[in-house]
Design a protein around this motif. Structure first.
Motif, short mmCIF file in Angstrom:
data_model
loop_
_atom_site.label_atom_id
_atom_site.label_comp_id
_atom_site.label_asym_id
_atom_site.label_seq_id
_atom_site.Cartn_x
_atom_site.Cartn_y
_atom_site.Cartn_z
N ALA A 133 27.94 50.77 -7.28
CA ALA A 133 27.95 51.98 -6.49
C ALA A 133 28.33 53.30 -7.76
O ALA A 133 28.12 54.31 -7.46
N ALA A 134 28.43 52.74 -9.16
CA ALA A 134 28.78 53.80 -10.05
C ALA A 134 27.67 54.16 -10.85
O ALA A 134 26.83 53.34 -11.08
N GLU A 135 27.53 55.47 -11.19
CA GLU A 135 26.26 56.03 -12.14
C GLU A 135 27.03 56.89 -13.06
O GLU A 135 28.15 57.42 -12.90
N GLY A 136 26.28 57.12 -14.03
CA GLY A 136 26.38 58.36 -14.88
C GLY A 136 27.77 57.81 -15.77
O GLY A 136 28.11 56.65 -16.14
N ILE A 137 28.63 58.92 -15.96
CA ILE A 137 29.74 58.87 -16.55
C ILE A 137 30.96 57.91 -16.16
O ILE A 137 31.79 57.29 -16.93
N TRP A 138 30.98 57.63 -14.89
CA TRP A 138 31.65 56.83 -13.96
C TRP A 138 31.49 55.44 -14.26
O TRP A 138 32.51 54.57 -14.62
N ARG A 139 30.06 55.07 -14.47
CA ARG A 139 30.00 53.67 -14.87
C ARG A 139 30.28 53.59 -16.25
O ARG A 139 30.84 52.35 -16.47
N VAL A 140 29.99 54.51 -17.12
CA VAL A 140 30.42 54.17 -18.68
C VAL A 140 32.16 53.96 -18.64
O VAL A 140 32.72 53.17 -19.28
N LEU A 145 36.90 50.59 -19.52
CA LEU A 145 38.25 50.22 -18.93
C LEU A 145 38.11 48.63 -18.77
O LEU A 145 39.01 47.80 -19.11
N ALA A 146 37.17 48.06 -18.35
CA ALA A 146 36.67 46.73 -18.08
C ALA A 146 36.84 46.08 -19.58
O ALA A 146 37.49 45.01 -19.77
N GLY A 147 36.33 46.71 -20.63
CA GLY A 147 36.53 46.07 -21.92
C GLY A 147 37.57 46.06 -22.59
O GLY A 147 38.36 45.01 -23.18
N VAL A 148 38.59 47.12 -22.22
CA VAL A 148 40.01 47.16 -22.54
C VAL A 148 40.65 46.04 -21.94
O VAL A 148 41.47 45.24 -22.49
N PRO A 188 29.10 50.22 -24.03
CA PRO A 188 30.57 50.54 -23.45
C PRO A 188 31.45 49.46 -23.48
O PRO A 188 32.68 49.68 -23.68
N LEU A 189 31.15 48.36 -22.53
CA LEU A 189 31.94 47.15 -22.74
C LEU A 189 32.30 46.70 -24.00
O LEU A 189 33.59 46.54 -24.15
#
Length: 261
Positions: A133-140, A145-148, A188-189
């Motif tokens: 459901a996330a797109e654009g900057i929110w997905r990134v 955050l998930a990577g951290v 980004p991940l």
């Protein structure tokens, strides 16, 4: 020796619920890896050599042991599961000796251990990230955050990265992104992962240097909390129970002996 231990860690990281950090702690190279990452820019050559040998061993371990491990887990799930429970338990005495070194037993010791258990349980309750459901900057931002978060799980013993990605709802998406080489997902991940490793390793290095006893006791709590994640269930009959007890003892003995090398 660091490459050989890296191969063992790489192989065991393929098993759901088993933490690479736990195995590194049990095998006695956890401190060295954390120090190599946290002081990389101060001691580039030495840190690079240690990390390179470890990574080479880990990758070889994944390639060499992936198929045999999967075959064992599919063909003999309970005996193999008990072997891994014994393997994790076999390293606990070594971690406890490091945690208890330099002082007598106090009431704070079980408090620190329970704090470690509580942290692992809290991380298992992390909210699912609905990336569809996330797109654009929110997905990134969600992937960073998930990577951290995944990096913290990678650095801390007792927390499985694959299990944490499953909790976040990202395990299948990550596997698919790797297969498709989806850089929009993986970049980004990966940035979050690298940044999280650098930050958490430096923090852990400082904690282990300044407050070694509390830090190792909390880590002991992490490892103890990881045992239920590996536990495969109870045997169905007496013959299977005997086999499981034998593999439990074999896992304990193998890792106990290996951790003393």
């Amino acid at each position: 020796m660091i490459a050989a231990k890296g191969a063992i860690i790489g192989a065991t990281m393929l098993i759901p619920g088993v933490s690479g950090g736990t195995m590194a702690m049990i095998l006695g190279i956890y401190d060295r890896l954390i120090l190599s990452v946290s002081t990389f820019w101060q001691h580039k050559l030495r840190s690079l050599r240690a990390l390179l040998w470890f990574c080479v061993g880990a990758v070889l371990g994944m390639f060499l042991f992936a198929r045999p491990l999967l075959h064992l887990l599919e063909s003999f799930p309970l005996p193999a599961g008990y072997f891994f429970v014994g393997a994790v338990a076999g390293g606990i005495p070594v971690i406890y000796r490091k945690a208890a070194a330099g002082g007598a037993f106090t009431w704070r010791m079980p408090v620190y251990v329970l704090a470690g258990v509580a942290i692992v349980l809290a991380m298992s309750r992390l909210p699912n990230l609905y990336l569809s459901a996330a797109e654009g900057i929110w997905r990134v931002a969600a992937l960073l955050l998930a990577g951290v978060v995944a990096a913290v799980a990678l650095v801390l013993p007792g927390i499985s990265v694959s299990y944490l990605l499953l909790i976040l709802g990202l395990y299948d998406a990550t596997i698919q992104a790797i297969n498709r080489l989806d850089l929009g997902f993986l970049l980004p991940l990966g940035i979050g992962l690298v940044g999280g490793i650098l930050l958490s390793a430096k923090l852990l290095d400082r904690l282990m240097t300044r407050y070694p006893r509390p830090t190792y006791l909390v880590i002991l709590g992490f490892v103890l909390a990881s045992v239920p994640a590996v536990f495969p269930g109870l045997p169905g009959d007496v013959g299977q129970a005997v086999l499981c007890l034998l593999t439990l003892a074999a896992g304990f003995g193998a890792l106990y002996k290996l951790s003393h090398l």
